[in-house]
Motif scaffolding. Structure first.
Motif, mmCIF file in Angstrom:
data_model
loop_
_atom_site.group_PDB
_atom_site.id
_atom_site.type_symbol
_atom_site.label_atom_id
_atom_site.label_comp_id
_atom_site.label_asym_id
_atom_site.label_seq_id
_atom_site.Cartn_x
_atom_site.Cartn_y
_atom_site.Cartn_z
ATOM 1 N N GLY A 1 0.827 -1.201 0.000
ATOM 2 C CA GLY A 1 0.000 0.000 0.000
ATOM 3 C C GLY A 1 0.859 1.248 0.000
ATOM 4 N N ARG A 2 0.246 2.363 0.343
ATOM 5 C CA ARG A 2 0.964 3.633 0.375
ATOM 6 C C ARG A 2 2.025 3.640 1.467
ATOM 7 N NH1 ARG A 2 -1.156 8.342 -1.630
ATOM 8 N NH2 ARG A 2 -0.322 9.417 0.183
ATOM 9 N N VAL A 3 3.041 4.452 1.250
ATOM 10 C CA VAL A 3 4.037 4.719 2.292
ATOM 11 C C VAL A 3 3.537 5.946 3.046
ATOM 12 C CG1 VAL A 3 6.449 5.216 2.810
ATOM 13 C CG2 VAL A 3 5.859 3.793 0.828
ATOM 14 N N ASP A 4 3.071 5.755 4.275
ATOM 15 C CA ASP A 4 2.401 6.832 4.994
ATOM 16 C C ASP A 4 3.206 7.426 6.139
ATOM 17 O OD1 ASP A 4 0.015 6.814 3.476
ATOM 18 O OD2 ASP A 4 -0.704 5.055 4.567
ATOM 19 N N ASP A 5 4.270 6.769 6.558
ATOM 20 C CA ASP A 5 5.043 7.257 7.697
ATOM 21 C C ASP A 5 5.780 8.541 7.311
ATOM 22 O OD1 ASP A 5 6.587 7.678 9.896
ATOM 23 O OD2 ASP A 5 7.810 5.871 9.700
ATOM 24 N N PRO A 6 5.444 9.676 7.921
ATOM 25 C CA PRO A 6 6.072 10.954 7.542
ATOM 26 C C PRO A 6 7.585 10.947 7.693
ATOM 27 C CG PRO A 6 4.134 11.323 8.912
ATOM 28 C CD PRO A 6 4.402 9.858 8.955
ATOM 29 N N ALA A 7 8.098 10.332 8.756
ATOM 30 C CA ALA A 7 9.542 10.313 8.967
ATOM 31 C C ALA A 7 10.238 9.496 7.881
ATOM 32 C CB ALA A 7 9.856 9.737 10.351
ATOM 33 N N ARG A 8 9.644 8.374 7.534
ATOM 34 C CA ARG A 8 10.223 7.538 6.483
ATOM 35 C C ARG A 8 10.193 8.250 5.143
ATOM 36 N NH1 ARG A 8 7.708 1.767 4.444
ATOM 37 N NH2 ARG A 8 9.345 1.242 2.916
ATOM 38 N N LEU A 9 9.080 8.910 4.845
ATOM 39 C CA LEU A 9 8.964 9.648 3.590
ATOM 40 C C LEU A 9 9.993 10.769 3.517
ATOM 41 C CD1 LEU A 9 5.078 9.896 3.171
ATOM 42 C CD2 LEU A 9 6.664 8.671 1.685
ATOM 43 N N ALA A 10 10.177 11.477 4.617
ATOM 44 C CA ALA A 10 11.154 12.574 4.642
ATOM 45 C C ALA A 10 12.559 12.045 4.405
ATOM 46 C CB ALA A 10 11.074 13.320 5.972
ATOM 47 N N ASP A 11 12.869 10.876 4.982
ATOM 48 C CA ASP A 11 14.191 10.287 4.800
ATOM 49 C C ASP A 11 14.418 9.867 3.347
ATOM 50 O OD1 ASP A 11 16.729 9.283 5.686
ATOM 51 O OD2 ASP A 11 15.884 7.266 5.631
ATOM 52 N N ILE A 12 13.402 9.242 2.737
ATOM 53 C CA ILE A 12 13.511 8.825 1.328
ATOM 54 C C ILE A 12 13.687 10.046 0.434
ATOM 55 C CG2 ILE A 12 12.317 7.721 -0.603
ATOM 56 C CD1 ILE A 12 10.891 5.928 1.447
ATOM 57 N N GLU A 13 12.903 11.074 0.692
ATOM 58 C CA GLU A 13 12.981 12.291 -0.124
ATOM 59 C C GLU A 13 14.362 12.933 -0.016
ATOM 60 O OE1 GLU A 13 10.382 16.342 -0.975
ATOM 61 O OE2 GLU A 13 10.164 15.285 0.923
ATOM 62 N N SER A 14 14.925 12.937 1.182
ATOM 63 C CA SER A 14 16.263 13.508 1.378
ATOM 64 C C SER A 14 17.310 12.712 0.602
ATOM 65 C CB SER A 14 16.604 13.513 2.868
ATOM 66 O OG SER A 14 17.921 13.958 3.080
ATOM 67 N N GLN A 15 17.206 11.392 0.633
ATOM 68 C CA GLN A 15 18.156 10.565 -0.108
ATOM 69 C C GLN A 15 18.023 10.781 -1.618
ATOM 70 O OE1 GLN A 15 18.347 6.364 1.175
ATOM 71 N NE2 GLN A 15 17.287 6.980 3.057
ATOM 72 N N LEU A 16 16.794 10.884 -2.107
ATOM 73 C CA LEU A 16 16.588 11.118 -3.535
ATOM 74 C C LEU A 16 17.148 12.474 -3.951
ATOM 75 C CD1 LEU A 16 12.937 9.762 -3.947
ATOM 76 C CD2 LEU A 16 15.015 8.748 -4.895
ATOM 77 N N ARG A 17 16.964 13.465 -3.091
ATOM 78 C CA ARG A 17 17.476 14.799 -3.424
ATOM 79 C C ARG A 17 19.006 14.798 -3.492
ATOM 80 N NH1 ARG A 17 15.349 17.356 0.492
ATOM 81 N NH2 ARG A 17 13.344 17.676 -0.526
ATOM 82 N N ASN A 18 19.624 14.060 -2.604
ATOM 83 C CA ASN A 18 21.085 13.972 -2.621
ATOM 84 C C ASN A 18 21.586 13.302 -3.902
ATOM 85 O OD1 ASN A 18 21.400 15.221 -0.137
ATOM 86 N ND2 ASN A 18 21.338 13.293 1.005
ATOM 87 N N VAL A 19 20.888 12.257 -4.346
ATOM 88 C CA VAL A 19 21.271 11.579 -5.581
ATOM 89 C C VAL A 19 21.106 12.513 -6.770
ATOM 90 C CG1 VAL A 19 20.603 9.758 -7.188
ATOM 91 C CG2 VAL A 19 20.849 9.235 -4.767
ATOM 92 N N LEU A 20 19.989 13.225 -6.806
ATOM 93 C CA LEU A 20 19.734 14.132 -7.918
ATOM 94 C C LEU A 20 20.736 15.279 -7.941
ATOM 95 C CD1 LEU A 20 15.853 14.293 -7.717
ATOM 96 C CD2 LEU A 20 17.128 13.667 -9.753
ATOM 97 N N ARG A 21 21.104 15.747 -6.770
ATOM 98 C CA ARG A 21 22.005 16.896 -6.701
ATOM 99 C C ARG A 21 23.399 16.546 -7.195
ATOM 100 N NH1 ARG A 21 21.297 17.988 -1.667
ATOM 101 N NH2 ARG A 21 19.568 19.415 -2.013
ATOM 102 N N GLY A 22 23.825 15.295 -6.968
ATOM 103 C CA GLY A 22 25.167 14.918 -7.384
ATOM 104 C C GLY A 22 26.214 15.715 -6.630
ATOM 105 N N ARG A 23 27.278 16.054 -7.315
ATOM 106 C CA ARG A 23 28.380 16.766 -6.658
ATOM 107 C C ARG A 23 28.109 18.246 -6.504
ATOM 108 N NH1 ARG A 23 33.889 14.046 -9.277
ATOM 109 N NH2 ARG A 23 33.526 11.930 -8.457
#
Length: 454
Positions: A190-212
């Motif tokens: 189902g959906r990923v509803d845990d706000p803390a988990r979502l914030a952590d995933i979003e932070s990791q994705l942003r770091n990957v997108l940002r690169g160096r």
């Protein structure tokens, strides 16, 4: 009937003296057209033309209705070969010549029923295809600087966080990438509803997108919107961020630029577009005009060999024509960007197999390790199956070895569930597959991919 502040006697006396009386207006006159005709009428005609289906739409005119109608047809994977559009005044009348993706008439009763339901009097033009996603998935919107292997890194982050990719669409243009990814929780489906988990995933994705040293933007979507519209909007934001003037030679793929002109004629500005035809081209051009606050009053779409020729009679929503060179240039640039965002003149690789967590990550890793960049991608799942379509090119700029691909497809295609073709052929699948010069071996890549899928 006479009106005014006078008494009945005074009104009779005025009438006898030849005074002008106020006309009577039916208070329901403004809704007369809707009471005579339903809000929208659609007819499917398979008798008039021998090689296509005519979809005729009559409706009370409203802002954005042309985009909504075109969106319904393209969401059903219908190809628009011709169109005649008129919406000058309070009524909207369109005729679209359409076929399915194989170039055949639309005869399937389910598809016809969907067209009539979506475009009919009680249709919901904006929500076609979104009901199945609403409430079931968590959606991430991503935008950043493109680089080889980026999709593989994004997929790896989601896999590490035990997220299954249920659907995704990825676009690249010049130096930018935009994607919308729908995921489910690997444990609950189902959906990923845990706000803390979502914030952590979003932070990791942003770091990957940002690169160096790159810029990046991510968002978790709660209210789902139409994916193609949203990807255009994200790409527009990316262009506003500074990559709009990147020369084409700095990009991996050399794509012919569309021919676009804008001229004023009487009370309209006439926009002419000529470019190589492809699926969803009409949607992209109509979207661009709508987003730039241009109203389309008349339009025609036709074919000229492999090219599409489109003509739009437009005005700004404030009623003004494009009277300055700056206004004309803005429309030309907007249309060109919308057309080129979806162009991928490279190899289309389609893989289908059993869906599972980490599948997208493994497939994109194989592509990355073998020196291929994903220029565009679409991932769909359902019924335990996953279908991944990647538009890929060699990161070194060499052409992909189509001869090896075609040999493998002929020998093992029925068992291995893969299909590979040039992008131009995938746009028109009814045409024979075109081969190109060969310099890059693809056999080992397919072997690894197929071992992953099965």
């Amino acid at each position: 009937m006479c009106r005014g502040g006078k008494s009945g006697k005074e009104r009779r006396e005025a009438a006898c003296m030849g005074s002008i009386c106020w006309p009577y207006f039916d208070p329901e006159y403004d809704t007369l057209s809707q009471r005579i005709n339903p809000p929208s009428r659609v007819s499917i005609d398979n008798a008039t033309c021998g090689d296509c289906t005519l979809v005729k739409v009559d409706s009370v005119n409203k802002p954005g209705i042309l985009l909504e109608v075109v969106q319904v047809l393209t969401d059903l994977d219908l190809v628009i070969s011709k169109a005649y559009i008129s919406s000058d005044g309070g009524w909207f009348m369109d005729v679209f010549h359409v076929t399915d993706k194989k170039g055949n008439k639309v005869t399937e009763s389910k598809t016809i029923e969907q067209i009539e339901k979506a475009l009919g009097a009680n249709g919901s033009l904006n929500t076609l295809g979104l009901q199945a996603l609403q409430g079931e998935y968590t959606a991430f919107e991503l935008m950043g600087n493109d680089r080889p292997g980026l999709l593989s890194e994004i997929s790896a982050v989601l896999t590490q966080n035990h997220c299954n990719v249920a659907a995704a669409e990825v676009w690249t243009h010049k130096t930018r990438v935009a994607c919308i990814i729908y995921v489910t929780d690997g444990a609950t489906s189902g959906r990923v509803d845990d706000p803390a988990r979502l914030a952590d995933i979003e932070s990791q994705l942003r770091n990957v997108l940002r690169g160096r040293n790159g810029s990046a933007w991510t968002s978790i979507v709660t209210d789902l919107t139409h994916a193609d519209r949203r990807l255009h909007q994200i790409m527009s934001c990316a262009s506003a961020g500074g990559d709009v003037d990147v020369p084409e030679e700095a990009c991996h793929v050399e794509v012919p630029r569309p021919q676009i002109t804008v001229e004023n004629c009487n009370k309209y500005s006439v926009v002419n577009v000529k470019c190589k035809d492809r699926p969803k081209l009409v949607f992209d051009t109509v979207y661009a005009l709508t987003e730039m606050k241009c109203s389309v009053f008349h339009a025609s779409v036709a074919m000229d060999g492999p090219y599409a020729v489109q003509e739009y009679y437009i005005r700004h929503m404030d009623g003004c024509t494009l009277d300055t060179e700056a206004a004309k240039k803005q429309v030309i640039n907007g249309l060109e960007a919308a057309i080129l965002r979806r162009v991928s003149d490279c190899v289309s690789l389609e893989l289908s197999g059993r869906d599972r967590i980490g599948l997208l990550s493994e497939v994109t890793r194989v592509l990355r390790e073998n020196g291929l960049s994903v220029m565009r991608a679409k991932v769909t799942t359902g019924g335990g199956k996953a279908v991944n379509v990647f538009y890929v090119q060699d990161t070194s700029g060499n052409p992909v070895d189509m001869k090896t691909i075609e040999s493998l497809r002929r020998e093992m295609g029925q068992n291995m569930m893969f299909n590979v073709k040039s992008a131009s052929d995938s746009d028109r699948p009814q045409q024979p597959v075109r081969t190109t010069k060969f310099s890059f071996s693809f056999g080992c890549i397919l072997e690894k991919l197929l071992s992953i899928m099965y």
